[in-house]
Design an enzyme around this catalytic site. Structure first.
Site, short mmCIF file in Angstrom:
data_model
loop_
_atom_site.label_atom_id
_atom_site.label_comp_id
_atom_site.label_asym_id
_atom_site.label_seq_id
_atom_site.Cartn_x
_atom_site.Cartn_y
_atom_site.Cartn_z
N HIS A 182 2.81 2.89 -9.08
CA HIS A 182 2.63 1.44 -9.25
C HIS A 182 3.86 0.82 -9.91
O HIS A 182 4.24 -0.29 -9.57
CB HIS A 182 1.37 1.15 -10.07
CG HIS A 182 0.10 1.56 -9.36
ND1 HIS A 182 -0.15 1.25 -8.04
CD2 HIS A 182 -0.99 2.26 -9.78
CE1 HIS A 182 -1.33 1.74 -7.68
NE2 HIS A 182 -1.86 2.36 -8.71
N LEU A 186 11.01 -20.66 -2.32
CA LEU A 186 10.01 -19.68 -1.83
C LEU A 186 8.71 -19.91 -2.60
O LEU A 186 8.74 -20.05 -3.82
CB LEU A 186 10.51 -18.25 -2.10
CG LEU A 186 9.49 -17.13 -1.87
CD1 LEU A 186 9.21 -16.93 -0.38
CD2 LEU A 186 9.97 -15.80 -2.47
N ASP A 207 -12.09 -5.25 -4.57
CA ASP A 207 -12.66 -3.91 -4.47
C ASP A 207 -11.88 -2.88 -5.30
O ASP A 207 -12.36 -1.76 -5.50
CB ASP A 207 -12.71 -3.47 -3.00
CG ASP A 207 -13.80 -4.21 -2.25
OD1 ASP A 207 -14.91 -4.35 -2.81
OD2 ASP A 207 -13.55 -4.68 -1.13
N SER A 215 -8.56 -5.12 5.16
CA SER A 215 -9.05 -4.92 3.79
C SER A 215 -9.34 -6.23 3.06
O SER A 215 -8.88 -6.45 1.93
CB SER A 215 -8.04 -4.07 2.99
OG SER A 215 -7.84 -2.83 3.62
N TRP A 218 3.01 7.69 -2.84
CA TRP A 218 4.43 7.87 -3.24
C TRP A 218 4.49 8.75 -4.49
O TRP A 218 5.32 9.66 -4.59
CB TRP A 218 5.03 6.48 -3.52
CG TRP A 218 6.50 6.49 -3.81
CD1 TRP A 218 7.51 6.30 -2.93
CD2 TRP A 218 7.10 6.69 -5.11
NE1 TRP A 218 8.73 6.38 -3.58
CE2 TRP A 218 8.50 6.62 -4.92
CE3 TRP A 218 6.61 6.93 -6.39
CZ2 TRP A 218 9.41 6.77 -5.96
CZ3 TRP A 218 7.51 7.09 -7.43
CH2 TRP A 218 8.90 7.01 -7.21
N ASP A 258 0.84 -1.19 0.00
CA ASP A 258 0.00 0.00 0.00
C ASP A 258 0.87 1.24 0.00
O ASP A 258 1.94 1.25 0.62
CB ASP A 258 -0.90 -0.02 1.24
CG ASP A 258 -2.14 0.84 1.04
OD1 ASP A 258 -2.32 1.39 -0.06
OD2 ASP A 258 -2.91 0.96 1.99
N ARG A 307 -0.34 8.40 -10.63
CA ARG A 307 -0.39 7.23 -9.75
C ARG A 307 0.27 6.01 -10.38
O ARG A 307 0.90 5.19 -9.71
CB ARG A 307 -1.85 6.91 -9.39
CG ARG A 307 -2.49 7.95 -8.48
CD ARG A 307 -3.95 7.61 -8.22
NE ARG A 307 -4.09 6.31 -7.57
CZ ARG A 307 -4.01 6.13 -6.25
NH1 ARG A 307 -3.79 7.14 -5.44
NH2 ARG A 307 -4.16 4.93 -5.75
N TRP A 358 -11.49 -2.92 -8.36
CA TRP A 358 -12.18 -2.66 -9.64
C TRP A 358 -12.90 -1.31 -9.59
O TRP A 358 -13.28 -0.77 -10.63
CB TRP A 358 -13.19 -3.76 -9.96
CG TRP A 358 -12.61 -5.10 -10.25
CD1 TRP A 358 -12.75 -6.23 -9.48
CD2 TRP A 358 -11.80 -5.50 -11.38
NE1 TRP A 358 -12.07 -7.29 -10.06
CE2 TRP A 358 -11.49 -6.86 -11.22
CE3 TRP A 358 -11.32 -4.82 -12.50
CZ2 TRP A 358 -10.72 -7.56 -12.14
CZ3 TRP A 358 -10.54 -5.52 -13.43
CH2 TRP A 358 -10.26 -6.88 -13.23
N ARG A 401 -5.54 -1.91 8.84
CA ARG A 401 -6.76 -2.70 8.64
C ARG A 401 -6.43 -3.86 7.72
O ARG A 401 -5.38 -3.89 7.08
CB ARG A 401 -7.88 -1.84 8.04
CG ARG A 401 -7.48 -1.12 6.78
CD ARG A 401 -8.64 -0.34 6.15
NE ARG A 401 -8.14 0.52 5.08
CZ ARG A 401 -7.88 1.81 5.23
NH1 ARG A 401 -8.12 2.42 6.37
NH2 ARG A 401 -7.39 2.51 4.22
N SER A 458 -7.11 -6.06 -5.11
CA SER A 458 -8.25 -6.64 -4.39
C SER A 458 -9.50 -6.58 -5.27
O SER A 458 -9.57 -5.78 -6.22
CB SER A 458 -8.49 -5.88 -3.08
OG SER A 458 -9.30 -4.74 -3.32
N ASN A 486 1.44 3.17 -3.03
CA ASN A 486 1.98 3.52 -4.35
C ASN A 486 1.46 4.89 -4.81
O ASN A 486 2.22 5.71 -5.35
CB ASN A 486 1.57 2.49 -5.41
CG ASN A 486 2.18 1.12 -5.17
OD1 ASN A 486 3.01 0.96 -4.29
ND2 ASN A 486 1.75 0.14 -5.95
#
Ligand code: IPE
Ligand code: MG
Length: 212
Positions: A19, A113, A49, A161, A7, A2, A15, A51, A159, A47, A4
């Site tokens: 990213h 990993l 959300d 989310s 920043w 969270d 934005r 969209w 949170r 997420s 991006n």
């Protein structure tokens, strides 16, 4: 992952530039996780959300995901990184599906990993889908994924989310104000150091060891 947007905004950049830097932080963090012996790393990339964001931003995020699948997979394979994508696939751009499938397949033997990318992910939806098949906690765990030991949230938010709600039942939380594009190996070391100082009781009572 969270921060991006913040920043980029702090630098008067669009934005999408944030990213792109965020994608660099993914590369750094995956390398750091390998070095530090992390066995599973799950990154919240998009997420269900998300969209709701403007179409251009969604497209920029999908482009970065596409680029990651194309450019990073060979290195993942060489370094023993197994990639899985969790979340819904039916709403993603159609060309991503074969890329995801081939990335998962070509890295499936990786045992250093397990990198899990959450894309169009909603933990509530994942729990609902798993609960249709599972009858026990173990079956739920097998369908959803391993319990989370440490959850790191960047950019000062505190949170969940809709992220790994079942799997975080006993997770330790590490919150940092650092924005995701600035996240690096030192940040991961700090989070793990914080985790190592926690006393995990899982609801039980732990008696302190007598001093030697
Ligand atoms: C990255 O940060 C999250 C995603 C990749 C969707 P944000 O885009 O949420 O950045 P902020 O919260 O606006 O700073
Ligand atoms: Mg955000």
């Amino acid at each position: 992952m969270d921060g991006n947007g913040r920043w980029a905004t702090a630098r008067s950049l669009p934005r999408a530039a944030g990213h792109r830097q965020g994608a660099q932080a993914v590369r750094r963090t995956v390398t750091a996780a390998c070095r530090l012996g992390v066995s599973t790393l799950t990154l919240y990339a998009f997420s269900s959300d998300n969209w709701k964001r403007p179409g251009a931003e969604v497209s920029a995020l999908m482009m970065l995901f596409r680029r990651y699948l194309v450019q990073e997979i060979e290195q993942c394979r060489r370094e023993g990184i197994r990639l899985s994508v969790i979340g819904r696939r039916d709403r993603l751009p159609a060309d991503l599906i074969p890329l995801i499938e081939s990335a998962e397949q070509s890295t499936s033997a990786g045992n250093r990993l397990h990198l899990r990318l959450a894309v169009d992910y909603s933990s509530r939806d994942a729990i609902l889908a798993a609960a249709e098949k599972a009858r026990t906690r173990e079956e739920m765990g097998a369908l959803l994924g391993p319990d989370v030991d440490l959850l790191i949230r960047t950019a000062g938010e505190q949170r969940l989310s809709d992220y790994l709600l079942w799997e975080c039942a006993y997770a330790e939380f590490h919150f940092t104000g650092q924005l995701w594009p600035d996240f690096n190996q030192a940040s991961l070391e700090a989070a793990i150091g914080d985790f190592q100082n926690r006393v995990r009781r899982f609801g039980a009572v732990i008696h302190p060891k007598p001093a030697a």
